[in-house]
Design a protein around this motif. Structure first.
Motif, short mmCIF file in Angstrom:
data_model
loop_
_atom_site.label_atom_id
_atom_site.label_comp_id
_atom_site.label_asym_id
_atom_site.label_seq_id
_atom_site.Cartn_x
_atom_site.Cartn_y
_atom_site.Cartn_z
N PHE A 138 29.91 -13.86 5.07
CA PHE A 138 29.78 -12.59 4.37
C PHE A 138 29.42 -12.84 2.90
O PHE A 138 29.65 -13.91 2.36
N ALA A 139 28.87 -11.81 2.27
CA ALA A 139 28.54 -11.90 0.85
C ALA A 139 28.69 -10.53 0.21
O ALA A 139 28.36 -9.50 0.82
N TYR A 140 29.20 -10.52 -1.01
CA TYR A 140 29.31 -9.27 -1.77
C TYR A 140 28.02 -9.01 -2.53
O TYR A 140 27.44 -9.92 -3.13
N ILE A 141 27.58 -7.76 -2.50
CA ILE A 141 26.44 -7.34 -3.32
C ILE A 141 26.92 -6.22 -4.25
O ILE A 141 27.38 -5.18 -3.79
N LYS A 142 26.82 -6.46 -5.54
CA LYS A 142 27.24 -5.44 -6.50
C LYS A 142 26.08 -4.46 -6.69
O LYS A 142 25.03 -4.83 -7.20
N ILE A 143 26.29 -3.21 -6.29
CA ILE A 143 25.23 -2.21 -6.37
C ILE A 143 25.30 -1.39 -7.65
O ILE A 143 24.34 -0.72 -8.03
N ALA A 144 26.46 -1.42 -8.32
CA ALA A 144 26.65 -0.68 -9.57
C ALA A 144 27.92 -1.19 -10.22
O ALA A 144 28.69 -1.93 -9.61
N ASP A 145 28.16 -0.78 -11.47
CA ASP A 145 29.40 -1.15 -12.14
C ASP A 145 29.65 -0.17 -13.28
O ASP A 145 28.81 0.67 -13.59
N GLY A 146 30.82 -0.30 -13.93
CA GLY A 146 31.23 0.68 -14.91
C GLY A 146 31.69 1.95 -14.22
O GLY A 146 31.64 2.06 -12.99
N CYS A 147 32.14 2.94 -14.98
CA CYS A 147 32.65 4.16 -14.36
C CYS A 147 32.62 5.33 -15.33
O CYS A 147 32.90 5.18 -16.52
N ASP A 148 32.28 6.51 -14.79
CA ASP A 148 32.29 7.76 -15.56
C ASP A 148 33.39 8.70 -15.09
O ASP A 148 33.46 9.84 -15.57
N ARG A 149 34.21 8.29 -14.14
CA ARG A 149 35.26 9.16 -13.64
C ARG A 149 36.40 9.25 -14.67
O ARG A 149 36.45 8.47 -15.62
N ALA A 150 37.30 10.18 -14.43
CA ALA A 150 38.35 10.44 -15.43
C ALA A 150 39.75 10.19 -14.87
O ALA A 150 40.67 10.95 -15.16
N CYS A 151 39.93 9.15 -14.08
CA CYS A 151 41.26 8.83 -13.57
C CYS A 151 42.14 8.42 -14.75
O CYS A 151 41.78 7.53 -15.53
N THR A 152 43.28 9.07 -14.89
CA THR A 152 44.09 8.89 -16.09
C THR A 152 44.77 7.53 -16.17
O THR A 152 45.20 7.13 -17.25
N PHE A 153 44.88 6.82 -15.05
CA PHE A 153 45.58 5.54 -15.03
C PHE A 153 44.67 4.34 -15.24
O PHE A 153 45.14 3.21 -15.38
N CYS A 154 43.36 4.56 -15.26
CA CYS A 154 42.40 3.45 -15.18
C CYS A 154 41.81 3.09 -16.55
O CYS A 154 41.33 3.95 -17.28
N SER A 155 41.80 1.79 -16.83
CA SER A 155 41.27 1.29 -18.11
C SER A 155 39.83 0.80 -18.00
O SER A 155 39.23 0.43 -19.01
N ILE A 156 39.27 0.79 -16.81
CA ILE A 156 37.93 0.21 -16.58
C ILE A 156 36.87 0.75 -17.54
O ILE A 156 36.12 -0.03 -18.15
N PRO A 157 36.74 2.08 -17.70
CA PRO A 157 35.68 2.58 -18.60
C PRO A 157 35.80 2.06 -20.02
O PRO A 157 34.79 1.93 -20.72
N ALA A 158 37.02 1.73 -20.46
CA ALA A 158 37.23 1.29 -21.84
C ALA A 158 36.56 -0.05 -22.13
O ALA A 158 36.14 -0.31 -23.26
#
Length: 432
Positions: A138-158
């Motif tokens: 198997f192999a992972y393919i990254k199709i996108a990254d970053g985030c525009d959602r507003a989940c209050t617990f998530c630091s990813i967009p920062a």
């Protein structure tokens, strides 16, 4: 140069490092597994939650100590560096180089030129392709990254920035190359795969991508991870359950089952709407696998909220489930919420959820008794061949144990009759 790469964190990091490895090999460098033989060590890090940060720091310190006995150039890259670069460089001077979130080609350039510090605005997507490790199914393919959602617990967009998609053409090209190298399962990953294409094509384009990949030749399957439940459309569901090569495996991190907590998390669907979504999927394909993630101990989670969560899980009956204790991340909305839940309480709730899920999983797996499933056999031990069905994403879900009634060659698909089940795994025999 002889270069060792240590990957920590999510499959997106693994996808990045697979591309980095392919670039380095193409430039004439040798990738080594034994750190003692390396001229350069690259550590890719995660900074999503506190446990991931601690794991990364521990790994960095281990290699820093190892470096005192062996002469190599130690590089640390990725999310942790993007988020805490200055502090890390000050506190761990044994590290030779710090690189933020960069395209793999820029990381390769920096390593070759012994650049000491390279941190700028994150660049999360690129058009370069990976190569799979020889013999890997198997192999992972990254199709996108970053985030525009507003989940209050998530630091990813920062620290990863806004959601960005790769082009359809670049993903299709990488998929075709991986299939040609012998990969049997392509795993599409992004922070939120339901948003794929919105920034490039003006609309969610995951169905279009799946249709194009489904047309590629050779025998392989496609698995999709990280489907945000609030944005999982009928069109996406139909593509995932209607295309021949796309596995009926829907990874939908719902996070909770209390409407109050869901709202505080920044989610828009209610528990009832989530149950309706699950029912819709199973009505189309009763044998589909639905995986989820749950957070317990979120600020303000009362005993009543937790009871609502347990009731929700009993009704939803997820096939696969991961349960995590809430991690407070600086800069997030949730970090400002009062009514913190003690860790001991959250830990107890996590145990209760996983105990309930073990019962649900065992019950759900019984529906496959005396049925034939297509299994990707990947390895073997003394008594069994070990493989995965559509229910099983690698390294996080269960396996299928296949009795060694005859000799077969692993790394391929076989039809297996399921003869027994455990809490999380299936057992079976090969079908002639």
């Amino acid at each position: 140069m002889k270069i060792g790469i240590k990957v920590l964190g999510c499959p997106k990091n693994e996808a990045d490092c697979n591309v980095l490895e392919a670039i380095l090999r193409h430039r004439g460098h040798e990738i080594v597994k034994d750190a003692k033989k390396a001229d350069v060590i690259i550590i890719d890090t995660c900074a999503f939650i506190e446990d991931a940060k601690k794991e990364a720091i521990d790994e960095i310190l281990t290699f820093a100590q190892f470096k005192s006995k062996h002469n190599f150039f130690l590089c640390v890259k990725g999310c942790l560096v993007q988020r805490y670069a200055d502090e890390l460089a000050k506190e761990i001077p044994e590290v030779d180089a710090w690189y933020g979130i960069l395209p793999p080609s820029e990381v390769a350039d920096a390593v070759e030129n012994r650049v000491k510090f390279l941190v700028k605005d994150p660049i999360t997507v690129y058009e370069e392709s990976s190569r799979c490790e020889k013999g890997k199914t198997f192999a992972y393919i990254k199709i996108a990254d970053g985030c525009d959602r507003a989940c209050t617990f998530c630091s990813i967009p920062a620290f990863k920035g806004a959601f960005k998609s790769r082009t359809l053409e670049s993903i299709e090209k990488e998929a075709a190359e991986l299939i040609e190298q012998g990969v049997k399962e392509l795993i599409l990953v992004a922070q939120d795969t339901t948003a794929y294409g919105v920034d490039l094509y003006g609309k969610p384009s995951l169905p279009t991508l799946l249709e194009r990949l489904n047309k590629l030749e050779k025998d392989f399957t496609i698995r999709v991870m990280y489907l945000h439940p609030d944005h999982l459309t009928d069109e996406i569901i139909e593509a995932m359950l209607g295309l021949e090569k796309v596995l009926p495996y829907l990874d939908i991190p719902v996070q909770h089952g209390s409407d109050k907590i869901l709202k505080r998390m920044g989610r828009t669907k209610t528990a009832e709407q989530l149950l309706e979504l699950i029912e819709k999927i199973r009505k189309i394909n009763p044998d589909s696998a639905i995986r989820t993630s749950i957070i317990v101990g979120f600020p303000g989670e009362t005993d009543e909220d937790f009871e609502q969560l347990l009731n929700f899980l009993q009704e939803a009956k997820f096939d696969r489930l991961g349960c995590f204790i809430y991690s407070e991340e600086e800069g997030t909305v949730a970090s400002q919420f009062p009514e913190k839940v003690p860790h001991e309480v959250a830990s107890q709730r996590q145990e209760e959820v996983m105990l309930l899920q073990s019962e649900i999983s065992e019950e759900r797996l019984k529906r496959f008794l005396n049925k034939k499933l297509r299994i990707l056999v990947e390895s073997s031990n003394k008594n069994y061949y070990i493989g995965r069905s559509h229910l099983d994403a690698p390294e996080i879900d269960g396996v299928v144990l296949v009795e060694k009634t005859k000799r077969i060659k692993p790394k391929d698909f076989y039809t297996v009759l399921i003869t027994s089940t455990t809490e999380y795994d299936l057992k079976g025999v090969l079908v002639e």
